[in-house]
Scaffold this motif. Structure first.
Motif, mmCIF file in Angstrom:
data_model
loop_
_atom_site.group_PDB
_atom_site.id
_atom_site.type_symbol
_atom_site.label_atom_id
_atom_site.label_comp_id
_atom_site.label_asym_id
_atom_site.label_seq_id
_atom_site.Cartn_x
_atom_site.Cartn_y
_atom_site.Cartn_z
ATOM 1 N N ALA A 154 0.842 -1.207 0.000
ATOM 2 C CA ALA A 154 0.000 0.000 0.000
ATOM 3 C C ALA A 154 0.871 1.249 0.000
ATOM 4 C CB ALA A 154 -0.940 -0.008 1.205
ATOM 5 N N ALA A 155 1.958 1.229 0.753
ATOM 6 C CA ALA A 155 2.845 2.395 0.806
ATOM 7 C C ALA A 155 3.588 2.593 -0.505
ATOM 8 C CB ALA A 155 3.831 2.243 1.956
ATOM 9 N N ARG A 156 4.002 1.513 -1.131
ATOM 10 C CA ARG A 156 4.735 1.655 -2.400
ATOM 11 C C ARG A 156 3.867 2.265 -3.490
ATOM 12 N NH1 ARG A 156 8.176 -3.667 -1.596
ATOM 13 N NH2 ARG A 156 10.029 -2.658 -0.720
ATOM 14 N N GLU A 157 2.565 2.119 -3.364
ATOM 15 C CA GLU A 157 1.679 2.771 -4.328
ATOM 16 C C GLU A 157 1.724 4.293 -4.190
ATOM 17 O OE1 GLU A 157 -2.264 1.154 -4.215
ATOM 18 O OE2 GLU A 157 -1.549 -0.880 -4.555
ATOM 19 N N GLY A 158 2.228 4.778 -3.066
ATOM 20 C CA GLY A 158 2.302 6.216 -2.820
ATOM 21 C C GLY A 158 3.711 6.772 -2.842
ATOM 22 N N LEU A 159 4.642 6.097 -3.488
ATOM 23 C CA LEU A 159 6.027 6.573 -3.504
ATOM 24 C C LEU A 159 6.146 8.028 -3.940
ATOM 25 C CD1 LEU A 159 8.182 3.644 -4.952
ATOM 26 C CD2 LEU A 159 8.213 4.570 -2.630
ATOM 27 N N TRP A 160 5.442 8.404 -4.998
ATOM 28 C CA TRP A 160 5.584 9.773 -5.516
ATOM 29 C C TRP A 160 5.007 10.797 -4.553
ATOM 30 C CZ3 TRP A 160 9.369 10.197 -8.480
ATOM 31 C CH2 TRP A 160 9.703 9.163 -9.361
ATOM 32 N N VAL A 161 4.029 10.409 -3.764
ATOM 33 C CA VAL A 161 3.513 11.316 -2.731
ATOM 34 C C VAL A 161 4.621 11.578 -1.710
ATOM 35 C CG1 VAL A 161 1.823 11.545 -0.856
ATOM 36 C CG2 VAL A 161 1.114 10.593 -3.058
ATOM 37 N N LEU A 162 5.339 10.534 -1.337
ATOM 38 C CA LEU A 162 6.440 10.690 -0.381
ATOM 39 C C LEU A 162 7.557 11.554 -0.962
ATOM 40 C CD1 LEU A 162 6.583 7.035 0.983
ATOM 41 C CD2 LEU A 162 5.718 9.059 2.185
ATOM 42 N N TYR A 163 7.919 11.293 -2.203
ATOM 43 C CA TYR A 163 8.963 12.105 -2.825
ATOM 44 C C TYR A 163 8.541 13.574 -2.906
ATOM 45 C CZ TYR A 163 12.093 8.320 -4.090
ATOM 46 O OH TYR A 163 12.997 7.277 -4.038
ATOM 47 N N SER A 164 7.303 13.824 -3.237
ATOM 48 C CA SER A 164 6.803 15.197 -3.286
ATOM 49 C C SER A 164 6.887 15.851 -1.918
ATOM 50 C CB SER A 164 5.361 15.200 -3.804
ATOM 51 O OG SER A 164 4.845 16.497 -3.796
ATOM 52 N N GLU A 165 6.559 15.114 -0.893
ATOM 53 C CA GLU A 165 6.621 15.644 0.469
ATOM 54 C C GLU A 165 8.055 16.013 0.839
ATOM 55 O OE1 GLU A 165 4.758 17.215 3.512
ATOM 56 O OE2 GLU A 165 3.641 16.034 2.054
ATOM 57 N N VAL A 166 9.009 15.162 0.468
ATOM 58 C CA VAL A 166 10.415 15.455 0.761
ATOM 59 C C VAL A 166 10.843 16.741 0.057
ATOM 60 C CG1 VAL A 166 12.802 14.675 0.399
ATOM 61 C CG2 VAL A 166 11.063 13.053 1.192
ATOM 62 N N MET A 167 10.481 16.882 -1.197
ATOM 63 C CA MET A 167 10.984 17.995 -2.002
ATOM 64 C C MET A 167 10.221 19.300 -1.811
ATOM 65 S SD MET A 167 13.625 16.708 -3.314
ATOM 66 C CE MET A 167 14.095 17.993 -4.441
ATOM 67 N N GLN A 168 8.913 19.227 -1.521
ATOM 68 C CA GLN A 168 8.142 20.468 -1.469
ATOM 69 C C GLN A 168 7.033 20.481 -0.440
ATOM 70 O OE1 GLN A 168 7.251 20.586 -5.570
ATOM 71 N NE2 GLN A 168 5.730 18.976 -5.494
ATOM 72 N N GLY A 169 7.122 19.621 0.548
ATOM 73 C CA GLY A 169 6.098 19.558 1.580
ATOM 74 C C GLY A 169 6.101 20.783 2.479
ATOM 75 N N ALA A 170 5.112 20.852 3.349
ATOM 76 C CA ALA A 170 4.893 22.033 4.183
ATOM 77 C C ALA A 170 5.857 22.157 5.354
ATOM 78 C CB ALA A 170 3.459 22.014 4.710
ATOM 79 N N SER A 171 6.510 21.069 5.763
ATOM 80 C CA SER A 171 7.347 21.167 6.956
ATOM 81 C C SER A 171 8.559 20.252 6.876
ATOM 82 C CB SER A 171 6.535 20.804 8.201
ATOM 83 O OG SER A 171 6.284 19.415 8.246
#
Length: 192
Positions: free
Chosen positions: A134-151
């Motif tokens: 389930a988490a691997r389906e969201g890899l790009w969400v995680l990468y986006s959070e690392v690069m441009q997340g709010a905190s």
């Protein structure tokens, strides 16, 4: 037919319709929470409102208080063991992360995903594999959070999660280098 011990129970599409058209609500309503066991030992039917509470945390929820939400001992057992409800939560959490969340809600959601995936990676077995899938389906969400997340805290949780589940280590190293100051020093210098 899915093994009820290895994956969350899914509803048929006709059982409910989403409260709104958010991906979060669509994913939340996909599961038959009533038929899954909660970490507290009861039916997980009481979890959807608790998960909604998590993703609607506002700025008044203090910084650095990860894991203090009403999900403790529900998405996992009190001994931090995984249940089918754990992988359902991971799937719903990633759907929530695709939408607009306050910084505290985003941070808490990412923290809970990390908290579930630590034991999932270490323990193996069908439930753990379902959590990781389930988490691997969201890899790009995680990468986006690392690069441009709010905190910075959210970026750290996302990167730590990627370190557990990402199979493409070259990509992970490249993002680590590109993230620069978005990651705390220990994660920025971690040898991958």
């Amino acid at each position: 037919m899915t093994n009820p011990l290895s994956s969350p129970v899914e509803k048929s599409p006709a059982d409910d319709s989403p409260v709104d058209n958010s991906l979060f609500e669509i994913e939340l309503l996909k599961f038959d929470w009533e038929r899954m066991e909660c970490g507290c030992g009861e039916s997980a039917a009481h979890l959807p409102p608790r998960i909604r509470d998590l993703i609607t945390l506002d700025e008044a929820h203090g910084g650095g208080e990860a894991f203090l939400t009403a999900l403790h001992d529900h998405v996992m057992t009190p001994a931090d063991e995984l249940l089918p409800v754990s992988s359902a939560f991971v799937s719903v959490a990633f759907a929530a992360l695709t939408g607009p969340l306050s910084e505290p809600a985003r941070r808490e959601t990412l923290g809970w995903v990390l908290r579930i995936l630590g034991p999932a990676v270490d323990s193996g077995g069908p439930v753990a594999e379902a959590c990781v899938a389930a988490a691997r389906e969201g890899l790009w969400v995680l990468y986006s959070e690392v690069m441009q997340g709010a905190s910075a805290a959210g970026a750290a949780y996302a990167f730590e999660t990627l370190m557990l589940i990402e199979e493409d280590l070259d990509r992970l190293r490249a993002v680590q280098a590109a993230a620069g100051d978005r990651l705390p020093g220990d994660l920025a210098s971690e040898e991958i």
